[in-house]
Design an enzyme around this catalytic site. Sequence first.
Site, PDB file in Angstrom:
ATOM      1  N   HIS A   1      -9.678   1.203   4.600  1.00  0.00           N
ATOM      2  CA  HIS A   1      -8.412   1.340   5.333  1.00  0.00           C
ATOM      3  C   HIS A   1      -8.624   2.248   6.553  1.00  0.00           C
ATOM      4  O   HIS A   1      -9.389   3.211   6.487  1.00  0.00           O
ATOM      5  CB  HIS A   1      -7.337   1.925   4.413  1.00  0.00           C
TER       6      HIS A   1
ATOM      7  N   GLU B   1      -5.700  -5.051  10.350  1.00  0.00           N
ATOM      8  CA  GLU B   1      -4.653  -4.068  10.605  1.00  0.00           C
ATOM      9  C   GLU B   1      -4.951  -3.315  11.905  1.00  0.00           C
ATOM     10  O   GLU B   1      -5.719  -2.351  11.912  1.00  0.00           O
ATOM     11  CB  GLU B   1      -4.593  -3.056   9.457  1.00  0.00           C
TER      12      GLU B   1
ATOM     13  N   GLU C   1      -6.943   4.549   7.779  1.00  0.00           N
ATOM     14  CA  GLU C   1      -6.680   5.981   7.551  1.00  0.00           C
ATOM     15  C   GLU C   1      -7.886   6.653   6.904  1.00  0.00           C
ATOM     16  O   GLU C   1      -8.162   7.827   7.149  1.00  0.00           O
ATOM     17  CB  GLU C   1      -5.416   6.138   6.688  1.00  0.00           C
TER      18      GLU C   1
ATOM     19  N   SER D   1       3.193  -2.309  10.309  1.00  0.00           N
ATOM     20  CA  SER D   1       4.644  -2.402  10.522  1.00  0.00           C
ATOM     21  C   SER D   1       5.227  -3.753  10.134  1.00  0.00           C
ATOM     22  O   SER D   1       6.116  -4.265  10.811  1.00  0.00           O
ATOM     23  CB  SER D   1       4.994  -2.027  11.968  1.00  0.00           C
TER      24      SER D   1
ATOM     25  N   ASN E   1       0.871  -1.178   0.000  1.00  0.00           N
ATOM     26  CA  ASN E   1       0.000   0.000   0.000  1.00  0.00           C
ATOM     27  C   ASN E   1       0.909   1.229   0.000  1.00  0.00           C
ATOM     28  O   ASN E   1       1.489   1.573   1.027  1.00  0.00           O
ATOM     29  CB  ASN E   1      -0.882  -0.042   1.261  1.00  0.00           C
TER      30      ASN E   1
ATOM     31  N   LYS F   1       0.140   4.268  -0.274  1.00  0.00           N
ATOM     32  CA  LYS F   1      -0.494   5.448   0.335  1.00  0.00           C
ATOM     33  C   LYS F   1      -0.259   6.697  -0.533  1.00  0.00           C
ATOM     34  O   LYS F   1      -0.120   6.561  -1.744  1.00  0.00           O
ATOM     35  CB  LYS F   1       0.006   5.630   1.772  1.00  0.00           C
TER      36      LYS F   1
ATOM     37  N   GLY G   1       2.282   2.056  10.810  1.00  0.00           N
ATOM     38  CA  GLY G   1       3.245   3.143  10.685  1.00  0.00           C
ATOM     39  C   GLY G   1       3.915   3.530  11.995  1.00  0.00           C
ATOM     40  O   GLY G   1       4.532   4.582  12.093  1.00  0.00           O
TER      41      GLY G   1
HETATM   42  P1  PGA Z   1       2.650   0.150   7.667  1.00  0.00           P
HETATM   43  O1  PGA Z   1       1.202   0.364   7.006  1.00  0.00           O
HETATM   44  O2  PGA Z   1       3.224  -1.124   7.074  1.00  0.00           O
HETATM   45  O3  PGA Z   1       3.443   1.369   7.264  1.00  0.00           O
HETATM   46  O4  PGA Z   1       2.458   0.035   9.134  1.00  0.00           O
HETATM   47  C1  PGA Z   1       0.330  -0.719   6.778  1.00  0.00           C
HETATM   48  C2  PGA Z   1      -0.963  -0.228   6.156  1.00  0.00           C
HETATM   49  O5  PGA Z   1      -1.460   0.829   6.550  1.00  0.00           O
HETATM   50  O6  PGA Z   1      -1.536  -0.875   5.254  1.00  0.00           O
END
Ligand code: PGA
Length: 251
Positions: free
Chosen positions: A95, A167, A97, A213, A9, A11, A173
């Site tokens: 997601h 997730e 976010e 992560s 992803n 982003k 992140g």
């Molecule tokens: P990350 O993000 O690997 O940077 O923690 C995962 C995601 O949001 O899909």
Amino acid sequence: MRKPFIAGNWKMNLTTREATALAKKLVESLAGVTQVEIGIAPVYTVLPAVAAVVRGSNVQLLAQNLFWVDSGAYTGEVSGPMLKDAGCSHVIVGHSERRQHFGETDESVNKKLKAAFASGLVPIFCVGETLAEREQGRTFAVVERQVKGGLQDIPATDAAKIVVAYEPVWAIGTGKTATPAQAQEVHAQIRSLLARLYGQELADQVRIQYGGSVKADNIAELMQQPDLDGALVGGASLKADSFTAIVRFQG
Ligand code: PGA
């Protein structure tokens, strides 16, 4: 039985030049990988350029979001048929976010999942609890509400194709990965919920990715868990070396 699926992803990152360069490197470094399904999710503006790079390779193109109406007066939105037209096979839906910053709810996620299926896109349906929810012991209640709400009125013929991404919001992140045992616990709960909703056979078929992560040095132990069927990778998917190492976790 369930082929692992590892998706990057990207982003809100990378210009056309950067995105096509990364995609080119991945097409080369991942050539010949057949035991893992692979996808990358760039921003909308670079989808056609990246589609041209990955065409004919084992790297599939994913979108990060979609709107549920096919076309019309919805300034700023992009629909399922448009994503298909741009070369996408999959779309990330719900997601955290988007839930946190853009007001997505279980209801809008449900509409988007239906729209994805209607357009012939395979949705990667994201769920996960916040740190506060985990600390209050509400992890599974939250995930259950998200799964049931998202899948409301979705028939088994569609649900069988879905990819779920668990997730935990506190792991995204932050560098704080869920332990393999923490992830496995929720993955198993999601699979038994799918069995209650659609039957065991369908539940055994659906892949559940872990996200939060994921790195080259923790993917292998996560993937040893029986109900982990892949990963949705954010930060570590922006570099060819680290994403390649994650996809090639089996060596
Ligand atoms: P990350 O993000 O690997 O940077 O923690 C995962 C995601 O949001 O899909």
